[in-house]
Design a protein around this motif. Structure first.
Motif, PDB file in Angstrom:
ATOM      1  N   SER A 147       0.835  -1.192   0.000  1.00 17.58           N
ATOM      2  CA  SER A 147       0.000   0.000   0.000  1.00 17.58           C
ATOM      3  C   SER A 147       0.876   1.250   0.000  1.00 17.58           C
ATOM      4  CB  SER A 147      -0.908   0.016   1.229  1.00 17.58           C
ATOM      5  OG  SER A 147      -0.130   0.203   2.403  1.00 17.58           O
ATOM      6  N   ARG A 148       0.258   2.390  -0.272  1.00 22.13           N
ATOM      7  CA  ARG A 148       1.000   3.644  -0.261  1.00 22.13           C
ATOM      8  C   ARG A 148       1.555   3.933   1.133  1.00 22.13           C
ATOM      9  NH1 ARG A 148       1.642   7.843  -3.612  1.00 22.13           N
ATOM     10  NH2 ARG A 148       2.171   9.863  -2.698  1.00 22.13           N
ATOM     11  N   SER A 149       0.763   3.645   2.162  1.00 20.45           N
ATOM     12  CA  SER A 149       1.230   3.905   3.529  1.00 20.45           C
ATOM     13  C   SER A 149       2.394   2.989   3.894  1.00 20.45           C
ATOM     14  CB  SER A 149       0.085   3.730   4.526  1.00 20.45           C
ATOM     15  OG  SER A 149      -0.414   2.406   4.499  1.00 20.45           O
ATOM     16  N   GLU A 150       2.370   1.735   3.422  1.00 18.68           N
ATOM     17  CA  GLU A 150       3.488   0.823   3.683  1.00 18.68           C
ATOM     18  C   GLU A 150       4.748   1.296   2.957  1.00 18.68           C
ATOM     19  OE1 GLU A 150       1.193  -3.451   4.327  1.00 18.68           O
ATOM     20  OE2 GLU A 150       1.542  -2.693   2.287  1.00 18.68           O
ATOM     21  N   ALA A 151       4.574   1.758   1.717  1.00 14.10           N
ATOM     22  CA  ALA A 151       5.716   2.278   0.970  1.00 14.10           C
ATOM     23  C   ALA A 151       6.282   3.516   1.660  1.00 14.10           C
ATOM     24  CB  ALA A 151       5.299   2.605  -0.460  1.00 14.10           C
ATOM     25  N   ARG A 152       5.409   4.369   2.138  1.00 13.67           N
ATOM     26  CA  ARG A 152       5.856   5.572   2.847  1.00 13.67           C
ATOM     27  C   ARG A 152       6.652   5.200   4.088  1.00 13.67           C
ATOM     28  NH1 ARG A 152       6.933  10.512   1.574  1.00 13.67           N
ATOM     29  NH2 ARG A 152       8.830   9.966   2.717  1.00 13.67           N
ATOM     30  N   ALA A 153       6.219   4.169   4.814  1.00  6.76           N
ATOM     31  CA  ALA A 153       6.925   3.734   6.020  1.00  6.76           C
ATOM     32  C   ALA A 153       8.317   3.219   5.676  1.00  6.76           C
ATOM     33  CB  ALA A 153       6.123   2.657   6.744  1.00  6.76           C
ATOM     34  N   MET A 154       8.459   2.543   4.542  1.00  6.74           N
ATOM     35  CA  MET A 154       9.770   2.056   4.125  1.00  6.74           C
ATOM     36  C   MET A 154      10.711   3.223   3.848  1.00  6.74           C
ATOM     37  SD  MET A 154       8.858  -1.074   1.537  1.00  6.74           S
ATOM     38  CE  MET A 154       7.514  -2.197   1.884  1.00  6.74           C
ATOM     39  N   LEU A 155      10.200   4.256   3.195  1.00  7.75           N
ATOM     40  CA  LEU A 155      11.032   5.435   2.931  1.00  7.75           C
ATOM     41  C   LEU A 155      11.426   6.120   4.229  1.00  7.75           C
ATOM     42  CD1 LEU A 155      10.167   5.066  -0.063  1.00  7.75           C
ATOM     43  CD2 LEU A 155       9.944   7.546  -0.191  1.00  7.75           C
ATOM     44  N   ASP A 156      10.481   6.210   5.153  1.00  9.82           N
ATOM     45  CA  ASP A 156      10.741   6.915   6.406  1.00  9.82           C
ATOM     46  C   ASP A 156      11.753   6.189   7.283  1.00  9.82           C
ATOM     47  OD1 ASP A 156       8.998   8.875   5.651  1.00  9.82           O
ATOM     48  OD2 ASP A 156       7.312   8.124   6.830  1.00  9.82           O
ATOM     49  N   ALA A 157      11.937   4.875   7.042  1.00 16.71           N
ATOM     50  CA  ALA A 157      12.901   4.108   7.831  1.00 16.71           C
ATOM     51  C   ALA A 157      14.339   4.372   7.395  1.00 16.71           C
ATOM     52  CB  ALA A 157      12.598   2.610   7.726  1.00 16.71           C
ATOM     53  N   GLN A 158      14.518   5.051   6.260  1.00 15.33           N
ATOM     54  CA  GLN A 158      15.855   5.371   5.761  1.00 15.33           C
ATOM     55  C   GLN A 158      16.170   6.836   6.027  1.00 15.33           C
ATOM     56  OE1 GLN A 158      15.784   4.176   1.575  1.00 15.33           O
ATOM     57  NE2 GLN A 158      16.644   2.209   2.158  1.00 15.33           N
ATOM     58  N   ALA A 159      17.416   7.194   5.753  1.00 15.12           N
ATOM     59  CA  ALA A 159      17.813   8.593   5.892  1.00 15.12           C
ATOM     60  C   ALA A 159      17.014   9.450   4.919  1.00 15.12           C
ATOM     61  CB  ALA A 159      19.306   8.744   5.602  1.00 15.12           C
ATOM     62  N   PRO A 160      16.702  10.688   5.293  1.00 13.24           N
ATOM     63  CA  PRO A 160      15.987  11.572   4.374  1.00 13.24           C
ATOM     64  C   PRO A 160      16.782  11.794   3.087  1.00 13.24           C
ATOM     65  CG  PRO A 160      16.043  12.485   6.599  1.00 13.24           C
ATOM     66  CD  PRO A 160      16.974  11.322   6.592  1.00 13.24           C
TER      67      PRO A 160
END
Length: 212
Positions: A147-160
């Motif tokens: 989902s979009r929210s799951e993808a967003r969480a993956m991005l947020d787990a990395q450095a900006p």
């Protein structure tokens, strides 16, 4: 030998970039692959994980259950830190060993979390594959069926994204087609050969000269 650290956010296209450098004859060390090697059955790495997290992270055949480990550490920062402390020294040492076997002007070390870790100490120059976050999310949803929210969480787990760009000596913009990507990689290849041989300072393909 010049060592280029290749990094970028999740779904930015690191594999496509490293494959193209490999096709040009550049030796590649990919830490994602080494991370699998250090936890094969019978390895010190797997023993460390079982000691820390228990037998529940193992499959019936004794191999690491990566999905179970991922569930265990993804939402728990303390567990993620422990995982890194257990495996990163083993992966770094294997990186050094592999790089030492190459006889070439330069090599590429692929490290997804390069700017977040001390793996940056292994490289002479940082190449960031940069993709707008909207494209990363679209690629993740398409690639992983999430989902979009799951993808967003993956991005947020990395450095900006901004942190990676600040750390970059060179930036490869992967927001167009394959022809544009190939052109940038060919240009960078020539620049790295020149840098390895003559000490000149290459420019990145977004129009900037990276810091030395």
């Amino acid at each position: 030998m010049l060592v280029i650290g290749l990094t970028g956010g999740i779904a930015s296209g690191k594999s496509a970039v490293s494959d193209r450098f490999r096709a040009l004859g550049v030796p590649i060390v990919d830490t994602d692959l080494l991370a699998r090697e250090v936890v094969e059955p019978g390895t010190q790495g797997l023993a460390r994980l079982v000691s820390a997290f228990g037998d529940s992270i193992l499959q019936a055949d004794g191999r690491l259950d990566r999905a179970a480990l991922r569930r265990r550490v993804f939402s728990d920062p303390a567990s993620r830190d422990m995982l890194d402390q257990l495996l990163h020294p083993l992966i770094r040492e294997l990186c050094r060993q592999r790089l030492a076997t190459f006889d070439s002007p330069y090599a590429i070390l692929v490290v997804p979390l390069l700017v977040e870790t001390d793996f940056v100490e292994l490289v002479d120059r940082v190449l960031v594959v940069d993709t707008p976050e909207a494209q990363q999310i679209e690629r993740l949803q398409r690639r992983d069926g999430c989902s979009r929210s799951e993808a967003r969480a993956m991005l947020d787990a990395q450095a900006p994204r901004e942190r990676r760009l600040r750390a970059a000596n060179d930036i490869l913009c992967n927001n167009g087609g394959l022809e544009a990507l190939d052109r940038q990689i060919r240009d960078l290849h020539q620049q790295y050969l020149a840098l390895a041989g003559a000490g000149s300072s290459p420019t990145d393909d977004c129009g900037r000269t990276g810091p030395n």
